[in-house]
Design a protein around this motif. Sequence first.
Motif, mmCIF file in Angstrom:
data_model
loop_
_atom_site.group_PDB
_atom_site.id
_atom_site.type_symbol
_atom_site.label_atom_id
_atom_site.label_comp_id
_atom_site.label_asym_id
_atom_site.label_seq_id
_atom_site.Cartn_x
_atom_site.Cartn_y
_atom_site.Cartn_z
ATOM 1 N N UNK A 164 -0.347 -49.771 36.488
ATOM 2 C CA UNK A 164 -1.811 -49.737 36.623
ATOM 3 C C UNK A 164 -2.224 -50.048 38.061
ATOM 4 N N UNK A 165 -1.539 -51.016 38.684
ATOM 5 C CA UNK A 165 -1.846 -51.353 40.074
ATOM 6 C C UNK A 165 -1.440 -50.209 41.001
ATOM 7 N N UNK A 166 -0.287 -49.604 40.732
ATOM 8 C CA UNK A 166 0.129 -48.433 41.525
ATOM 9 C C UNK A 166 -0.923 -47.339 41.439
ATOM 10 N N UNK A 167 -1.409 -47.098 40.237
ATOM 11 C CA UNK A 167 -2.422 -46.055 40.042
ATOM 12 C C UNK A 167 -3.697 -46.368 40.825
ATOM 13 N N UNK A 168 -4.077 -47.643 40.835
ATOM 14 C CA UNK A 168 -5.293 -48.046 41.552
ATOM 15 C C UNK A 168 -5.142 -47.778 43.051
ATOM 16 N N UNK A 179 -5.597 -48.063 54.949
ATOM 17 C CA UNK A 179 -5.365 -49.439 55.337
ATOM 18 C C UNK A 179 -5.954 -50.325 54.238
ATOM 19 N N UNK A 180 -5.165 -50.559 53.218
ATOM 20 C CA UNK A 180 -5.691 -51.088 51.963
ATOM 21 C C UNK A 180 -5.391 -52.577 51.798
ATOM 22 N N UNK A 181 -6.464 -53.376 51.740
ATOM 23 C CA UNK A 181 -6.310 -54.817 51.546
ATOM 24 C C UNK A 181 -6.057 -55.139 50.078
ATOM 25 N N UNK A 202 4.665 -51.460 45.857
ATOM 26 C CA UNK A 202 5.450 -50.240 45.646
ATOM 27 C C UNK A 202 4.611 -48.991 45.912
ATOM 28 N N UNK A 203 3.301 -49.044 45.624
ATOM 29 C CA UNK A 203 2.455 -47.884 45.915
ATOM 30 C C UNK A 203 2.373 -47.644 47.416
ATOM 31 N N UNK A 204 2.262 -48.726 48.204
ATOM 32 C CA UNK A 204 2.257 -48.571 49.663
ATOM 33 C C UNK A 204 3.555 -47.901 50.122
#
Lengths: 333, 333
Positions: A164-168, A179-181, A202-204
């Motif tokens: 879910x966090x990866x998807x976000x 550049x995602x905080x 992991x998404x980064x």
Amino acid sequence: MPASIKDVAKEAGVSIATVSRVLNDVDVVNEETKKKVLEAIDKLGYRPNIVARSLKTQKTKTVGIIIPDISSPFYPEIVRGAEDVSNIYDYNMMLCNTDLDFEKEMEYLRVLKEKMVDGVLYMSSSLKSNILELINKLQIPMVMVETTSEEGNIPSVTINNKQAAEDAVEYLIKKGSNNIAYIGTDKDEINARALRYKGYRSALKNNNLTFNEDITCFGGLKAKDGYEGMKNILEKTQNIDGVFCTGDEIAMGAINFLREKNIKVPEDINVIGFDNIYSAATFYPKLTTVAQPMYDMGSVGMRMLIKIINKQDLENQNYVLKHEIIERDSCRK
Amino acid sequence: MPASIKDVAKEAGVSIATVSRVLNDVDVVNEETKKKVLEAIDKLGYRPNIVARSLKTQKTKTVGIIIPDISSPFYPEIVRGAEDVSNIYDYNMMLCNTDLDFEKEMEYLRVLKEKMVDGVLYMSSSLKSNILELINKLQIPMVMVETTSEEGNIPSVTINNKQAAEDAVEYLIKKGSNNIAYIGTDKDEINARALRYKGYRSALKNNNLTFNEDITCFGGLKAKDGYEGMKNILEKTQNIDGVFCTGDEIAMGAINFLREKNIKVPEDINVIGFDNIYSAATFYPKLTTVAQPMYDMGSVGMRMLIKIINKQDLENQNYVLKHEIIERDSCRK
């Protein structure tokens, strides 16, 4: 004076033992006799003394739900889902607030056992080993909601928090953020929120974006934590264009800080929250967020628990429900 | 295997009856014997079977709380206040959601009686006469929260809803509003919200302002009701400069509609809400509102109930707690 079991037996012309057998459904009673007893019960408006009965059957038709705090907006919908299902199956539900206080959790478990609840729905940030020992010792049927025990040996209902966090984060990237905080809570616990941090990392990586510790912040769950987190991050670096918050209130606090600084959401910075609490759709701008199916988590968890209590098979020991990104106005279209 | 009452008697060198007397505190036991029994209980980690005991004492140390809907933001804090106090006095609390469904309220009352709860905290929009009859018949100690019974013969904890509404309207007038709209719920019931309508009317009268039906609107409690209500009112008349909403979510919905029409809050229109729910301080603009002391309503109500259960005197049968206007950003300074 209310009708007693004696009155029912007299009215139906059968023994008290027969009435008891019908009530407790423990033994075969011939259909005609059963009908007579049920008619007598109906006619006299007899209602059995449940407490006396529960001593005999060792069932109280009562369950416990242990949660951190009903006044925190994540929990009411879960509790409502659980209570609706318990009501359908004629169970009542005792509500216990622990504030994640370990001693309070232990004490509630002991008291619920003494009051002979048939089972417990349990929400905690992560199960400490002493709690696991106590649970094993008390032998209360149990289902965990939101988190799992480390070994996964307690039935549970969760979402896939890492995914879910990866998807976000992927969503923010698709909406033009590079550049995602990250504003979240303790990353070192073994719980749902720690898994969201893993998903962020992991998404980064999957998108060849560099991880930068300066734009991550770990605090509490409230709006003020989001406000402070956003402030801290912007003091260190100015060029962020997206924020992933592991809770909706955190996101609201972050947006309120940005508004004060005249930084526009979503024009300058995309912000995405997590949970889809009740007020996310009323907030301005309406919050884009990863929805957890909170009502379903409560209702599925309670359904599982009642199955376990009644020795029915679970199709699945660890249910993983679907999350969903709700597109609103805090990210660019 | 857990220690039994027999084990305790053996360890302390007294009879089972003596242990029982100490446990139930029903009879005088000499101090030294009592000490021996308590030491044995402590040593063996004995915990009495509460269910068996409750049959004897006719007390379960369990109470019920009947509310409309835990997932509606007004209730969680009340429930939290109630549960905290029940926990302090070693009671557990069963949570019952009724959606204000009359049949469900009746059924919960019956089931709670069967499960021998010691008392009930009751929240309903207004007590229908059949419910009052049932309550009398069941003889369960009861305290009402937020509303009172028409005759006032059931102990209750409320605020002065009429006065609170008057204060809200006076506040709007002081902040420069003269043409004040009302968005609320059914005005004909005998309940807290109907009293707020009375307060709105009397505040207008006290300030020589003309009542205008066109700028009043009655609907539900949600943000969408406030949104629709604001829309309806502005279709009929354009010159309003203040809005009194009988709930915070209604106010948020109204503000969201005004924002869409580029009408500025508070520059063009002052808006005041009611309750001070959790999200009022996070909303944009931060909502000016009449705070009900929700946590205190729950905790005072539960304290009263426990006093009634234990046959202690109440200083007051109908507690009226203080309301307060919380000045934030949806009214001019």
